[in-house]
Design an enzyme around this catalytic site. Sequence first.
Site, short mmCIF file in Angstrom:
data_model
loop_
_atom_site.label_atom_id
_atom_site.label_comp_id
_atom_site.label_asym_id
_atom_site.label_seq_id
_atom_site.Cartn_x
_atom_site.Cartn_y
_atom_site.Cartn_z
N ASP A 8 0.87 -1.20 0.12
CA ASP A 8 0.12 -0.16 -0.01
C ASP A 8 0.99 1.36 -0.12
O ASP A 8 2.18 1.17 0.18
CB ASP A 8 -0.94 -0.07 1.08
CG ASP A 8 -1.87 1.27 1.64
OD1 ASP A 8 -2.40 1.54 0.25
OD2 ASP A 8 -1.95 1.58 2.44
N ASP A 10 -0.18 4.95 1.08
CA ASP A 10 -0.66 6.19 2.14
C ASP A 10 -0.49 5.45 3.52
O ASP A 10 -1.52 4.27 3.65
CB ASP A 10 -1.77 6.64 2.03
CG ASP A 10 -1.61 7.66 0.59
OD1 ASP A 10 -0.93 8.62 0.72
OD2 ASP A 10 -2.46 7.35 -0.43
N ASP A 163 -2.02 -0.92 6.03
CA ASP A 163 -2.07 -0.34 7.38
C ASP A 163 -3.60 0.10 7.43
O ASP A 163 -3.67 0.45 8.69
CB ASP A 163 -1.55 0.82 7.33
CG ASP A 163 -2.29 2.18 6.46
OD1 ASP A 163 -2.73 3.11 6.93
OD2 ASP A 163 -2.21 2.02 5.17
#
Length: 217
Positions: A8, A10, A163
């Site tokens: 991922d 961000d 996240d």
Amino acid sequence: MIRALVLDFDGLILDTESSVIAAYAEIHADHGVAFDEREFVRSVGLHDYTFDPWHGFAPDADRDRLEELRRARNLEMNRALETLPGVRELIADALSAGLRLGLASNSSRGHCGGHLERIGLIRHFSVLGCRGDAPQPKPEPDLYRHVVETLGVEPSEAIAFEDSHTGARAAARAGLHVVAVPNRITAGHDFSEAHLVLQTLEGLDLRGLLARFGDGR
């Protein structure tokens, strides 16, 4: 056998999520309006939770102008960001192990690619899967399916690093092994669909992780 890692962006590679919150908070402070940071944090990375960041302003406030100011401040903050702990080491270890690297992000290609180029990491990624590259964004599995297909690997041959709950769900639904690395903003998310939850990427034993997911290296 694990053949690829899919990251991922961000909140996993760069802490752009904190920049968003800080920019909103500054614009609120500049206008003497209280910012509900706690409630805003609840909305980060959750596709099914809506929150109006400007709800504290008067109904006739120029929201377009407020958002313009927020974006400008946000971009300024993001330009100073460095990679989160352990990211560079993970990428280096993956390349040394002969693994391919892909990116899967709901953000735009300009956002992800621009920052990866700025921090000197873009050359390491074989595939950038970003907003618009698949029919549906996360938490649907489309983006991850697109990335692994483009990488030329089966979902079971890839490990996703996420996240957020939304990202972990997307990767799990696509059939990848999922490692969740929550940050201070997403720490309260539900990661029950992840196969492993880590506090940080720093000090990660990639060889041990590959063995955990059935790799014989």
